[in-house]
Design an enzyme around this catalytic site. Structure first.
Site, short mmCIF file in Angstrom:
data_model
loop_
_atom_site.label_atom_id
_atom_site.label_comp_id
_atom_site.label_asym_id
_atom_site.label_seq_id
_atom_site.Cartn_x
_atom_site.Cartn_y
_atom_site.Cartn_z
N ILE A 183 32.70 39.35 30.77
CA ILE A 183 33.16 40.72 31.39
C ILE A 183 33.93 40.71 32.44
O ILE A 183 34.04 41.65 32.92
CB ILE A 183 32.12 41.54 31.18
CG1 ILE A 183 30.83 41.25 32.03
CG2 ILE A 183 31.53 41.75 29.59
CD1 ILE A 183 29.62 41.94 32.20
N LYS A 184 34.07 39.57 32.97
CA LYS A 184 34.87 39.54 34.30
C LYS A 184 36.18 40.00 34.15
O LYS A 184 36.65 40.14 33.29
CB LYS A 184 34.72 38.28 35.11
CG LYS A 184 33.30 37.85 35.58
CD LYS A 184 32.69 38.97 36.53
CE LYS A 184 31.25 38.42 37.08
NZ LYS A 184 30.29 38.29 36.48
N ASN A 185 36.90 40.06 35.47
CA ASN A 185 38.38 40.68 35.70
C ASN A 185 39.10 39.71 34.58
O ASN A 185 40.02 40.42 34.06
CB ASN A 185 38.89 40.72 36.88
CG ASN A 185 38.31 41.69 37.72
OD1 ASN A 185 37.54 42.62 37.36
ND2 ASN A 185 38.36 41.49 39.04
#
Length: 370
Positions: A183-185
């Site tokens: 779910i990171k950038n």
């Protein structure tokens, strides 16, 4: 009932095809895709490729960085208590001691005055955390580190794609650790990276991620294995696979698209919530950072949280302070951090959040505080 997700990845057909290409080649471990991903990260950051080493998670990046600095039992690392437990676990994994510090109330970034108060003869490093993707206020931390001859390991898990002024996060600094989890950038599925201009340190990182096998990175990148080798240092199985790297390479090409969407989400929240009694916004420059999460300080936080959940809106609490966890509790109170913890609330922020969903979230918050 509407269901609004707090966070999620965004996977296109491009990522799927990239993975299938790796599967078709039947070389799934660390290899040419991993090498290309590192080179592309370095090109984005305008750094030599030797300054970037990928690993399998952001937590691994922190742990291997602390390990390759030679820290261990009896050493102390200053770190904000308001961070995910990974920051603390990475420190204790090498036998060192995390020293929990306060954060600044407007940015929730590491408080330099508390850092300097807690420096002892055992202090060897500072780990500032880019809270909610922002590293605003990091310059005083580097000044303190220089004054006391300390290393700085930036926990930049949330801030890949962000800027400080006109400078890309990761392009300058001592040691910077990124995360590329689901779910990171940008995501690799699971992944991370260590970035540093310290050539001797990075050489250790490259060996340590492959169980300490010397020069094994070069072999893996050319599709070979090391058979006659030496090991001198502690190592870990932390390398990044071709499968994960293939996902990351596509995501990296979509970075501008992701940044624009996340910044737009933050701008809409900021405009709508800025004048609302009961909500305080953090002092961030959302035109500079690429917000992984959008955090507010909310009065009556727990009741608001239940109200949003009841109405189908997922929200989070980033984070329970580590000094309040059994493993890391020393009995010391951090009043600023504890007061903030009672108010932090994370609102939905991800690339696929629709305008209608965001409007629904803001309407619910407005209704709650009427």
């Amino acid at each position: 009932m509407k269901k609004v997700r707090l966070s999620k990845c965004s996977i296109s057909e491009q990522e799927k095809h990239a993975v299938l290409d790796v599967l078709d080649k039947e070389y799934l471990g660390m290899g040419s895709e991993t090498m290309a991903f590192e080179e592309e990260i370095a090109a984005y950051l305008e750094l030599p490729a030797s300054h970037v080493a990928s690993v399998n998670t952001g937590t691994s990046a922190l742990h291997i960085a602390i390990s390759c600095l030679g820290l261990g039992e009896g050493d102390e690392v200053l770190v904000p208590s308001l961070t995910y437990v990974a920051s603390f676990q990475a420190i204790t994994a090498v036998g060192a001691t995390p020293v929990a510090c306060e954060v600044l109330p407007d940015t929730l970034f590491l408080d330099p005055s508390d850092v300097e108060r807690k420096i002892t003869k055992k202090t060897k490093a500072i780990m500032p955390v880019h809270y909610a993707s922002s590293s605003k206020g990091i310059e005083p931390i580097y000044s303190i580190a220089s004054k006391y001859n300390l290393r700085v390991v930036e926990d930049a898990a949330q801030s890949f794609g962000s800027f400080r002024g006109n400078t890309k996060v990761g392009s300058v600094g001592d040691i910077i650790c990124f995360s590329f989890d689901g779910i990171k950038n940008i995501t690799c599925g699971e992944g991370g990276a260590v970035v540093s201009s310290d050539d001797a340190f990075m050489s250790k990182i490259r060996d340590a991620r492959l169980l300490g096998v010397q020069k094994d990175t070069d072999k893996r990148f050319s599709g070979q294995r090391s058979w006659d080798f030496d090991v001198e240092e502690q190592g870990f199985r932390y390398h990044l696979s071709n499968i994960n790297a293939a996902i990351g390479r596509v995501q990296l090409r979509r970075l501008d698209e992701f940044r624009e969407k996340r910044q737009n989400i933050a701008a809409v929240y900021s405009k709508s919530l800025s004048g609302l009694n009961g909500i305080k916004l953090l002092s961030f420059s959302y035109h500079e950072i690429m917000p992984h999460i959008f955090v507010v300080l909310a009065d009556d936080r727990d009741r608001l949280r239940e109200y949003l959940l009841k109405n189908g809106v997922e929200v989070g609490i980033h984070y329970k302070p580590n000094h309040m966890l059994s493993k890391f509790s020393t009995g010391e109170s951090l009043p600023v951090t504890e007061g903030i913890y009672s108010k932090v609330l994370t609102l939905p922020c991800h690339i696929d959040l629709t305008n209608d969903e965001q409007e629904y979230v803001m309407q619910l918050i407005g209704d709650f505080y009427e």
